[in-house]
Design an enzyme around this catalytic site. Structure first.
Site, mmCIF file in Angstrom:
data_model
loop_
_atom_site.group_PDB
_atom_site.id
_atom_site.type_symbol
_atom_site.label_atom_id
_atom_site.label_comp_id
_atom_site.label_asym_id
_atom_site.label_seq_id
_atom_site.Cartn_x
_atom_site.Cartn_y
_atom_site.Cartn_z
ATOM 1 N N ASP A 78 46.287 33.581 44.955
ATOM 2 C CA ASP A 78 45.410 33.781 46.118
ATOM 3 C C ASP A 78 44.553 32.566 46.403
ATOM 4 O OD1 ASP A 78 44.063 34.505 43.646
ATOM 5 O OD2 ASP A 78 42.364 35.128 44.885
ATOM 6 N N GLU A 145 42.208 36.060 41.932
ATOM 7 C CA GLU A 145 41.303 35.319 41.057
ATOM 8 C C GLU A 145 39.989 35.038 41.757
ATOM 9 O OE1 GLU A 145 39.508 31.559 39.344
ATOM 10 O OE2 GLU A 145 40.213 31.998 41.378
#
Length: 496
Positions: A78, A145
């Site tokens: 991400d 994350e």
């Protein structure tokens, strides 16, 4: 042909450009996860994809390395999605508009996602190759994350055999990260009641701030637009009568906010010229205080021509919201006594919003709305992290509000005996002719979560130069990517 097609290493930039073409913001990782699965299938590699979109890909060691200890290459799928205020872009549907100028890669009007797309690109390029010497590999790609490392927290580590881990999630070439802070996300809700008011509506923007990563840049002294909005509203409240209509700012709890906005309803008898002059004076004060860090800071106010009727916070709710904004702590709370220059404890008010409470919401049953504060808490000391949360809770409860914590993750403690760190230091000195900087950082890394799941894990985090991460000025240095690629390959070659 892509815009990066003429760059070397060709495979790395080819995969990086493909990654950038796929929407992959936090919470929107299905397509990028499936892309990695398709890659594994295409290359005949064993893989596992879980319900959180985490992906693990296995590859046997190259000839001569079949029986070497396996090595994990790890990064996250991400990216932080930030865009220029008036730039029309949909992170949910569109790939990034890459730009290549003077040896650096950026994205038009948005963040680039070099953090951590470059790690995935490195890993895929290594997995694709039949000529790179390497031990058995476990490429571990985690999700979300940037919003609390929830993918790494949820991943089933039982299939992983590696106790050597290369975490490619650092943004400064020449730095080997060996320890990081733990953290948590805190949500504060201060309930507000509304009433009908008759007055002059004003829209106030605080914008032009530099922003940045709430871990890496928290000690740079940069302005936080949400904090400045609280300061601005408090200053106005000392001279003028008004009620808040709505207030918001920032997009992510872990990004220092660059822009904040509020609508307020001035009493119908307010001298608007005096109010405008007051904001101009505040603008001069802020510009002077942050001249070295946020040179473009600006307060803008637009007002309606005549009074009208509106629904806004009542007087008590307006006062509570302003008190919370002014009083809740923000920024660096303590520096480390053991490691020079290391922030030990901090928090960042990254997102501010006015939200409608759901009907089944029981805590604030009598209040249809609340002002919501979203914080990122960080500390290398677990007790200090808890103390920060307690301070926020005390203030919130005194104002009739609540606090909830989530995405709580542990610190990654320094490992005194690290063969991997020794090897990476040796290789770096040979290739660069100087020593790397061995560093502990205040930002959170997934290394701590994996260290907790895999006893005895020897881990180092590193990466190429990525500047201004989590901002629309983010860029990736091409030559640094090339050098870090060469460095990574030599490390794998020696891990026999």
């Amino acid at each position: 042909m892509g815009i990066l097609s003429n760059l070397e290493p060709e495979a790395v930039f080819r995969y990086f450009e493909q990654i950038c073409s796929i929407p992959h913001g936090s919470g929107n990782t299905g397509k990028i996860s499936n892309f990695c699965v398709s890659f594994a299938k295409e290359h005949g590699l064993e893989y596992k994809q879980d319900n959180y979109n985490n992906v693990i890909i296995w590859k046997d060691g190259s000839p001569g390395y079949e029986n070497s200890p396996s090595v994990m290459i790890q990064g996250h799928l991400d990216m932080v999605c930030e865009k220029e205020t008036y730039y029309k872009f949909d992170f949910e549907k569109s790939g990034l508009d890459l730009q290549l100028n003077d040896g650096v890669i950026s994205a038009k009007g948005t963040t680039l996602g070099g953090d951590d797309g470059i790690a995935i690109a490195y890993a895929l390029a290594i997995l694709e190759s039949d000529s790179i010497p390497h031990p058995p590999l476990e490429a571990v790609f985690t999700t979300d994350e940037e919003v609390g490392m929830t993918g790494a927290a949820a991943i089933d580590a039982s299939p992983l055999k590696s106790r050597i881990m290369l975490n490619i999630d650092s943004e400064e070439e020449g730095y080997l990260l060996v320890s990081c802070a733990g953290g948590a996300a805190a949500t504060v809700e201060i309930p507000v009641k509304r009433k009908g008011v008759h007055g002059i509506r004003a829209q106030i923007w605080i914008k032009g701030l530099k922003g940045g990563h709430s871990g890496v840049e928290i000690d740079k002294g940069r302005a936080n637009s949400n904090i400045l909005m609280g300061r601005t509203l408090y200053s106005l409240s000392q001279k003028f009568q008004f009620n808040i209509m709505t207030i918001y700012g920032g997009l992510k709890d872990n990004a220092i906010p660059r822009d904040s906005y509020s609508q307020i309803i001035f009493d119908k008898n307010t001298d608007m010229e005096e109010a405008r002059k007051h904001l101009e004076e505040l603008n001069k004060i802020y510009s002077d205080e942050y001249s070295s860090t946020d040179a473009g800071i600006k307060i803008v106010m637009e007002t309606d021509n005549k009074p009208s009727h509106y629904s806004a916070f009542n007087n008590k709710s307006t006062s509570r919201a302003i008190t919370a904004l002014v009083s809740i702590p923000n920024g660096v709370q303590r520096m480390s006594n053991d490691i020079e220059g290391l922030v030990q404890t901090s928090l960042n008010l990254g997102k501010l919003d006015t939200v409608v409470l759901e009907k089944e919401h029981t805590t604030h049953r009598d209040y249809p709305m609340c002002v919501q504060f979203n914080y990122s808490l960080r500390s290398s000391v677990s007790t200090e992290k808890k103390e920060m949360a307690d301070r926020i809770k005390c203030l919130a409860e005194a104002l009739g509000g609540t606090v909830s914590l989530k995405s709580d993750y542990p610190a990654w403690e320094y490992k005194k005996d690290s063969p991997l760190r020794d090897l990476m230091t040796e290789v770096f000195e040979e290739q660069y002719g100087r020593k790397p900087v061995i560093q502990a950082i205040h930002a959170g890394l997934e290394c701590g979560l994996f260290a907790g799941k895999l006893p005895g894990l020897d881990c180092v985090s590193y990466g190429p130069d990525i500047k201004n991460i989590h901002t629309t000025q983010e860029y990736l240095d091409v030559e640094s990517v090339k050098r870090t690629w060469k460095y990574t390959l030599e490390i794998l070659k020696r891990l026999k």
